[in-house]
Design a protein around this motif. Structure first.
Motif, mmCIF file in Angstrom:
data_model
loop_
_atom_site.group_PDB
_atom_site.id
_atom_site.type_symbol
_atom_site.label_atom_id
_atom_site.label_comp_id
_atom_site.label_asym_id
_atom_site.label_seq_id
_atom_site.Cartn_x
_atom_site.Cartn_y
_atom_site.Cartn_z
ATOM 1 N N ARG A 37 2.906 52.545 83.162
ATOM 2 C CA ARG A 37 1.537 52.640 83.679
ATOM 3 C C ARG A 37 1.321 53.905 84.500
ATOM 4 O O ARG A 37 0.218 54.448 84.543
ATOM 5 C CB ARG A 37 1.198 51.414 84.529
ATOM 6 N N LEU A 38 2.381 54.360 85.170
ATOM 7 C CA LEU A 38 2.274 55.550 86.011
ATOM 8 C C LEU A 38 2.558 56.839 85.235
ATOM 9 O O LEU A 38 2.566 57.925 85.817
ATOM 10 C CB LEU A 38 3.233 55.424 87.197
ATOM 11 N N GLY A 39 2.808 56.712 83.938
ATOM 12 C CA GLY A 39 3.047 57.893 83.111
ATOM 13 C C GLY A 39 4.432 58.490 83.268
ATOM 14 O O GLY A 39 4.636 59.663 82.976
ATOM 15 N N LEU A 40 5.397 57.698 83.717
ATOM 16 C CA LEU A 40 6.772 58.168 83.879
ATOM 17 C C LEU A 40 7.624 57.637 82.736
ATOM 18 O O LEU A 40 7.485 56.486 82.345
ATOM 19 C CB LEU A 40 7.356 57.684 85.210
ATOM 20 N N GLY A 41 8.518 58.469 82.222
ATOM 21 C CA GLY A 41 9.436 58.039 81.183
ATOM 22 C C GLY A 41 10.779 57.649 81.766
ATOM 23 O O GLY A 41 10.999 57.747 82.978
ATOM 24 N N GLU A 42 11.698 57.225 80.890
ATOM 25 C CA GLU A 42 13.012 56.792 81.387
ATOM 26 C C GLU A 42 13.809 57.960 81.958
ATOM 27 O O GLU A 42 14.686 57.742 82.778
ATOM 28 C CB GLU A 42 13.803 56.041 80.329
ATOM 29 N N ASP A 43 13.512 59.194 81.572
ATOM 30 C CA ASP A 43 14.198 60.336 82.182
ATOM 31 C C ASP A 43 13.775 60.520 83.638
ATOM 32 O O ASP A 43 14.576 60.911 84.474
ATOM 33 C CB ASP A 43 13.920 61.621 81.407
ATOM 34 N N GLU A 44 12.507 60.256 83.920
ATOM 35 C CA GLU A 44 11.996 60.414 85.281
ATOM 36 C C GLU A 44 12.237 59.176 86.138
ATOM 37 O O GLU A 44 12.362 59.288 87.363
ATOM 38 C CB GLU A 44 10.486 60.682 85.249
ATOM 39 N N ALA A 45 12.258 58.012 85.507
ATOM 40 C CA ALA A 45 12.378 56.759 86.248
ATOM 41 C C ALA A 45 13.321 55.802 85.514
ATOM 42 O O ALA A 45 12.902 54.805 84.946
ATOM 43 C CB ALA A 45 11.000 56.127 86.430
ATOM 44 N N PRO A 46 14.625 56.122 85.526
ATOM 45 C CA PRO A 46 15.589 55.292 84.800
ATOM 46 C C PRO A 46 16.014 54.053 85.567
ATOM 47 O O PRO A 46 15.888 53.984 86.796
ATOM 48 C CB PRO A 46 16.786 56.231 84.643
ATOM 49 N N VAL A 47 16.517 53.084 84.821
ATOM 50 C CA VAL A 47 17.235 51.950 85.394
ATOM 51 C C VAL A 47 18.711 52.335 85.325
ATOM 52 O O VAL A 47 19.238 52.608 84.247
ATOM 53 C CB VAL A 47 16.975 50.646 84.601
ATOM 54 N N ILE A 48 19.369 52.393 86.479
ATOM 55 C CA ILE A 48 20.761 52.831 86.559
ATOM 56 C C ILE A 48 21.630 51.667 87.015
ATOM 57 O O ILE A 48 21.321 51.011 88.014
ATOM 58 C CB ILE A 48 20.922 53.993 87.562
#
Length: 110
Positions: A37-48
């Protein structure tokens, strides 16, 4: 996540522990939905996943806290959302010991 994006954070990682027996799949799903929804992809906002025991539905796995602290340097993350409060305390202590300004260089929510 909205509270972190508002002040300008674009690199936000959700940190989950490989050693937790409690299931929080809704939190991971919510994080992923929010990043979309915020326009972030997994590169910018990953689950680690923190710990080498398994990915637990992760975008990335780091073996320990020192490796996790390299993530912001390599990927430009400026904020962490940490699922386990004891992990959050350990990460903060290690970040300060490594010379990071908390929350200036690295902010988080637990």
């Amino acid at each position: 996540m909205r509270d972190l994006v508002g002040p300008g954070h674009r690199g936000i990682a959700l940190v989950q522990s490989a050693h937790v027996h409690e299931s929080v799949p809704g939190r991971r799903a919510g994080f992923r939905a929010s990043r979309g929804r915020l326009g972030l992809g997994e590169d910018e906002a990953p689950v680690i996943t923190l710990g080498a025991d398994g990915p637990l539905d992760a975008d990335a796995v780091v073996p320990d806290v020192p490796a996790l602290l390299q993530w912001p340097v390599r990927r430009g993350s400026t904020a962490l959302v940490v699922e386990v409060s004891t992990d959050a305390a350990e990460i903060r202590t290690a970040a300060v010991a490594a010379g990071l300004d908390v929350p200036g260089d690295l902010a988080w929510s637990a």
